[in-house]
Design a protein around this motif. Structure first.
Motif, PDB file in Angstrom:
ATOM      1  N   UNK A  65       0.764  -1.219   0.020  1.00  0.00           N
ATOM      2  CA  UNK A  65      -0.310  -0.354  -0.226  1.00  0.00           C
ATOM      3  C   UNK A  65       0.773   0.868  -0.221  1.00  0.00           C
ATOM      4  N   UNK A  66       1.805   1.149   0.730  1.00  0.00           N
ATOM      5  CA  UNK A  66       3.036   2.199   0.679  1.00  0.00           C
ATOM      6  C   UNK A  66       3.027   2.788  -0.298  1.00  0.00           C
ATOM      7  N   UNK A  67       3.788   1.243  -1.227  1.00  0.00           N
ATOM      8  CA  UNK A  67       5.043   1.746  -2.736  1.00  0.00           C
ATOM      9  C   UNK A  67       3.516   2.320  -4.065  1.00  0.00           C
ATOM     10  N   UNK A  68       2.669   1.896  -2.795  1.00  0.00           N
ATOM     11  CA  UNK A  68       1.495   1.759  -4.453  1.00  0.00           C
ATOM     12  C   UNK A  68       1.249   3.943  -4.139  1.00  0.00           C
ATOM     13  N   UNK A  69       1.408   3.931  -2.884  1.00  0.00           N
ATOM     14  CA  UNK A  69       0.559   5.587  -2.442  1.00  0.00           C
ATOM     15  C   UNK A  69       1.942   6.420  -2.653  1.00  0.00           C
ATOM     16  N   UNK A  70       2.567   5.318  -2.806  1.00  0.00           N
ATOM     17  CA  UNK A  70       5.005   7.028  -3.066  1.00  0.00           C
ATOM     18  C   UNK A  70       4.656   6.946  -4.530  1.00  0.00           C
ATOM     19  N   UNK A  71       4.068   5.831  -5.248  1.00  0.00           N
ATOM     20  CA  UNK A  71       4.434   5.506  -6.878  1.00  0.00           C
ATOM     21  C   UNK A  71       3.385   7.047  -7.774  1.00  0.00           C
ATOM     22  N   UNK A  72       2.651   6.874  -6.605  1.00  0.00           N
ATOM     23  CA  UNK A  72       1.203   7.960  -6.811  1.00  0.00           C
ATOM     24  C   UNK A  72       1.606   9.643  -6.918  1.00  0.00           C
ATOM     25  N   UNK A 101      -8.723   0.936   4.340  1.00  0.00           N
ATOM     26  CA  UNK A 101     -10.009   0.147   5.445  1.00  0.00           C
ATOM     27  C   UNK A 101      -9.761  -1.305   4.523  1.00  0.00           C
ATOM     28  N   UNK A 102     -10.266  -0.887   3.367  1.00  0.00           N
ATOM     29  CA  UNK A 102     -10.643  -2.676   3.430  1.00  0.00           C
ATOM     30  C   UNK A 102     -10.127  -3.607   3.509  1.00  0.00           C
ATOM     31  N   UNK A 103      -8.247  -3.428   3.105  1.00  0.00           N
ATOM     32  CA  UNK A 103      -7.281  -4.430   3.712  1.00  0.00           C
ATOM     33  C   UNK A 103      -6.987  -5.321   4.726  1.00  0.00           C
ATOM     34  N   UNK A 104      -7.519  -3.414   5.309  1.00  0.00           N
ATOM     35  CA  UNK A 104      -7.310  -4.072   7.256  1.00  0.00           C
ATOM     36  C   UNK A 104      -8.588  -5.261   7.267  1.00  0.00           C
ATOM     37  N   UNK A 105     -10.053  -4.534   6.737  1.00  0.00           N
ATOM     38  CA  UNK A 105     -10.934  -5.873   7.014  1.00  0.00           C
ATOM     39  C   UNK A 105     -10.635  -7.200   6.554  1.00  0.00           C
ATOM     40  N   UNK A 106     -10.058  -7.096   4.963  1.00  0.00           N
ATOM     41  CA  UNK A 106      -9.329  -8.402   4.791  1.00  0.00           C
ATOM     42  C   UNK A 106      -8.293  -9.129   5.563  1.00  0.00           C
TER      43      UNK A 106
END
Length: 813
Positions: A65-72, A101-106
């Motif tokens: 998730x952090x990598x996706x955020x940094x990329x954008x 939040x979605x991934x935390x739930x999974x």
């Protein structure tokens, strides 16, 4: 209105997005545009991994998730001035918080449903859409962003949802009728069910989104912008000679995309084909290239438009006498596969109704086996049919073209090409429309088959020939010189492109699948890997290149013992090494039989007479029905040189040493002087004339004393020549007294063969034989009164290399 779709690589970075904007600035004619974008390249895969790791309870999903955020964030910072970044970053953070939040739930429930996965995957396109739309606004475009989930309505088949076209078309038409913006940017791939749940459109979903919108608004054209300049005649990663297809019909494009051409996916074509809207595939990074225009049929003079292949195929065969004449077996087979949601790629059935075969993806074969055997359990128990037969490690190759039905012999050319190169066809399917011919082959042969098919239908008249050369000494070196010298001539006059793929000597070997430079081969070989004959052979077979020829320039028994391995893999063998053809008759016969069985050439013209057409002439006589009565020959250029110079008081030792210094003998002259080499040659000629003869059946009237032959070293051998100098002088003097000349003659007649030194009278054709020349006399039924004579230089690296060269060309043609 025009619809443009930009794929993941087209929006994969800030630089790529700027290129997209530049294309839109230059796009003509002016008008309204719907712009469909994919997720930033690689982001969808990252999102899938994120969900999967969360399901497994691995906290590394947070790192993704952090990598996706940094990329954008990096993309935003590179695209926008600082004053315009805050709102972009705010929108990004909001969406990524929801994703987290979605991934935390999974992670908490340890379950990733298809519904949740669709929601996770949707974020890639939703994020890129906003970035592209905002960039267009900054550049002064009248642009807006619209969420495709508010327009495209599907069922709830998460992962590959089916579109509700009446509702979707109404939504799209109504939206664009009311929208004032000139540029509407929409996320591809995503949609929503009737109850508002996020769905996705499956593989190639962004292309499909663009096609749905284009059809709904009756667009003038659908542009698919990607990272290649259109569809190619074959996959360029497999077929380096593949070329772009400038025009192609809808049906041809669907066939090619179904069989693995990933530039466009089959669902994309259907909506616009119904409205006859052209699809133009263009290269974002080379916008001036023509690309590929997909539209209605155009007149074509060529039969095949493209070739393609699907890897990892399994064949399922249901067979048994209980199927004959009984309806319903096919229905039950396909229903069993349908219940397991197994897609059937290829179908073929014998006309006797004894069997039916289908092709499916290999990953589903165990599930298919279980389902089908369960469906037919009673018939299997009663032995009316056999349990389902499953074969794996297969692939499908296909040729596609609207015009194949107007050209006779297309399928013949296809299967003839595959057969000549040892590619075995396991199953065939061809529709009555003759737009597609498909063949199932071994997976290991895919690369070879696609290159062969492309060469056959797109590269005429050039034919690529791949050489693997063992032995680069005098003969091998001259051969490489000749190949380099004749490259242009071979291409222009004979349509042959000869590439040297591998070279080997006793110490090193080197491979280059794209071809070794003929001007730098010595340097490359010197730094090559350690030579191992077995490993060299294994590598050649594993490369599995089309039109392969193994060339043996050695005198190695180990190398000669490998010929059968090449021939039974459809690899031709060209050799000047006499060992194989003069070994046990059973091995010689085996090699000849393998060559016929596997459509490979086994050529050894230079085994006898170097570059002289000695064997080819004999073959032509036998094949045309002539019968050989006798063969008489001087077959050793080395021995002929020796005895032609053993005159005027010269010592035999001096003459032999001179012959060795000139390179006319082997390093150990006894190999030539013993007559064994000549025995091998007459043995080969006898066998080629039809005799099943062995080496130990040949009589050798040796002129060398046993002490000479048995000397422990070459130096000792030369000492024995001094010891027996009178012996050799006596031979010469006896011949001189009779006015004759000494020649080492080989003879085959009435099933008997012999070699030995003879005194030749002036009236005999052998008498005038000079230097290192060879001569062969064929007395046959047709040439009974006057023998057919083949005469000329029979030794030397140049002429031997030229003979090998000729055999290579013969094998290629």
């Amino acid at each position: 209105m025009q619809v443009l779709k930009f794929g993941g690589t087209s929006v994969g970075s800030a630089k790529a997005i700027e290129q997209v904007c530049l294309i839109l600035q230059k796009h003509k004619p002016a008008g309204r545009y719907a712009i469909v974008v994919s997720a930033l390249g690689g982001v969808t895969d990252m999102l899938i991994r994120c969900g999967q790791q969360a399901e497994k309870g691995q906290e590394s999903y947070k790192e993704i998730l952090q990598e996706i955020e940094n990329r954008h964030l990096d993309t935003i910072r590179q695209l926008f001035p600082i004053t315009a970044q805050s709102s972009q970053i705010s929108q990004l953070k909001k969406k990524l918080n929801a994703l987290e939040t979605l991934c935390d739930g999974i992670y908490q429930v340890a379950e990733l449903s298809t519904r949740s996965l669709d929601k996770i995957m949707s974020y890639g396109e939703l994020l890129s859409c906003v970035i592209v739309a905002e960039k267009l606004k900054v550049l002064g475009f009248n642009a807006t962003c619209k969420d495709s989930r508010e327009l495209i309505v599907t069922d709830s088949n998460f992962g590959h949802a089916a579109v509700n076209f009446p509702t979707t078309n109404h939504n799209i038409a109504q939206y664009f009728a009311q929208q004032a913006a000139d540029y509407v940017v929409l996320p591809g791939f995503v949609a929503a069910s009737a109850d508002g749940e996020t769905t996705t459109l499956g593989r190639g979903g962004s292309d499909y989104t663009a096609a749905i919108i284009a059809a709904a608004v009756n667009a003038s054209v659908l542009d698919i912008w990607t990272d290649v300049s259109g569809m190619m005649t074959a996959d360029p990663r497999i077929v380096s000679q593949a070329i772009p297809i400038s025009h192609i019909s809808y049906v041809e494009a669907m066939e090619l995309s179904h069989f693995g051409a990933k530039v466009i996916y089959p669902p994309t074509i259907q909506p616009v084909m119904n409205k006859r809207i052209p699809i133009w595939i263009k290269n974002t990074f080379a916008p001036e290239d023509h690309g590929t225009l997909i539209q209605d049929n155009t007149d074509k003079s060529y039969p095949v438009t493209g070739i393609s292949g699907i890897q990892n195929i399994a064949l399922l065969t249901l067979e048994g006498s209980g199927m004959v004449g009984i309806p319903g077996f096919s229905k039950r087979l396909f229903e069993a596969l349908l219940h397991e949601r197994i897609n059937v790629i290829l179908i073929t059935q014998s006309s006797s109704e004894h069997s039916i075969t289908v092709g499916i993806h290999e990953a589903e074969m165990l599930k298919a086996k279980s389902a089908v055997d369960s469906e037919f359990a009673q018939e299997i128990l009663e032995r009316r049919i056999a349990p389902l037969i499953v074969e794996k490690d297969l692939c499908i190759v296909a040729v596609v073209g609207d015009n194949m039905k107007n050209h006779h012999g297309t399928s013949g050319r296809l299967f003839g090409t595959l057969g000549r190169n040892g590619v075995n066809v396991r199953a065939i399917a061809q529709g009555s429309t003759e737009k597609n011919i498909s063949a199932v082959i071994n997976k290991a042969d895919l690369r070879k088959a696609l290159n062969l098919m492309h060469e056959t239908f797109f590269e005429a008249p050039l034919k690529q020939v791949n050489l693997f050369i063992a032995g680069v000494g005098n003969v091998g070196g001259k051969l490489l010189e000749q190949l380099e010298q004749q490259q242009q001539y071979l291409q222009q006059e004979l349509g042959l492109q000869i590439r040297v793929i591998a070279l080997a000597n006793s110490k090193h070997c080197v491979f280059n699948p794209t071809g070794i430079s003929l001007s730098e081969w010595r340097q490359q070989l010197a730094t090559g890997s350690r030579m191992s004959t077995s490993e060299f052979v294994t590598e050649i077979k594993s490369l599995n290149l089309r039109n392969s020829v193994f060339v043996d320039n050695t005198a190695s028994e180990e190398v000669a013992a490998t010929y059968h391995e090449f021939l039974q893999h459809g690899i031709s063998v060209v050799t000047c090494n006499k060992i194989a053809c003069s070994s046990d008759y059973s091995y010689y016969k085996k090699l000849k039989d393998l060559a016929r069985k596997y459509n490979a050439s086994f050529l050894f013209e230079t085994n006898v007479g170097a570059g002289l057409p000695v064997i080819n002439t004999l073959n032509d006589l036998v094949r045309s029905g002539d019968k050989v009565h006798s063969i008489e020959a001087v077959l050793s250029g080395s021995l002929n040189f020796v005895f032609n110079h053993f005159v005027n008081g010269a010592s035999f030792k001096e003459v032999v040493k001179a012959a060795q210094d000139e390179g006319y003998t082997e390093p150990d002259p006894r190999i030539d002087l013993s007559g064994k080499d000549v025995m091998r040659k007459i043995l080969i000629l006898a066998r080629e004339s039809g005799a099943a003869i062995e080496m130990d059946e040949i009589t050798n009237h040796s002129f060398l004393p046993a002490e000479c032959l048995d000397a422990p070293s070459v130096a000792d051998f030369y000492d024995t020549l001094d010891t027996f100098s009178n012996h050799f002088q006596d031979l010469r003097i006896a011949a001189d007294k009779e006015g004759k000349r000494l020649k080492f003659v080989a003879r085959y007649e009435n099933g008997k063969a012999s070699v030995g030194l003879q005194s030749i009278a002036p009236s005999h054709p052998f008498y005038q034989l000079e230097g290192k020349d060879n001569i062969v006399l064929y007395t046959t039924t047709r040439y009974k009164d006057q023998p057919l004579i083949v005469k000329g230089a029979g030794a030397g690296a140049d002429v031997t290399a030229s003979g090998i060269f000729a055999d290579i060309i013969r094998s290629a043609r």
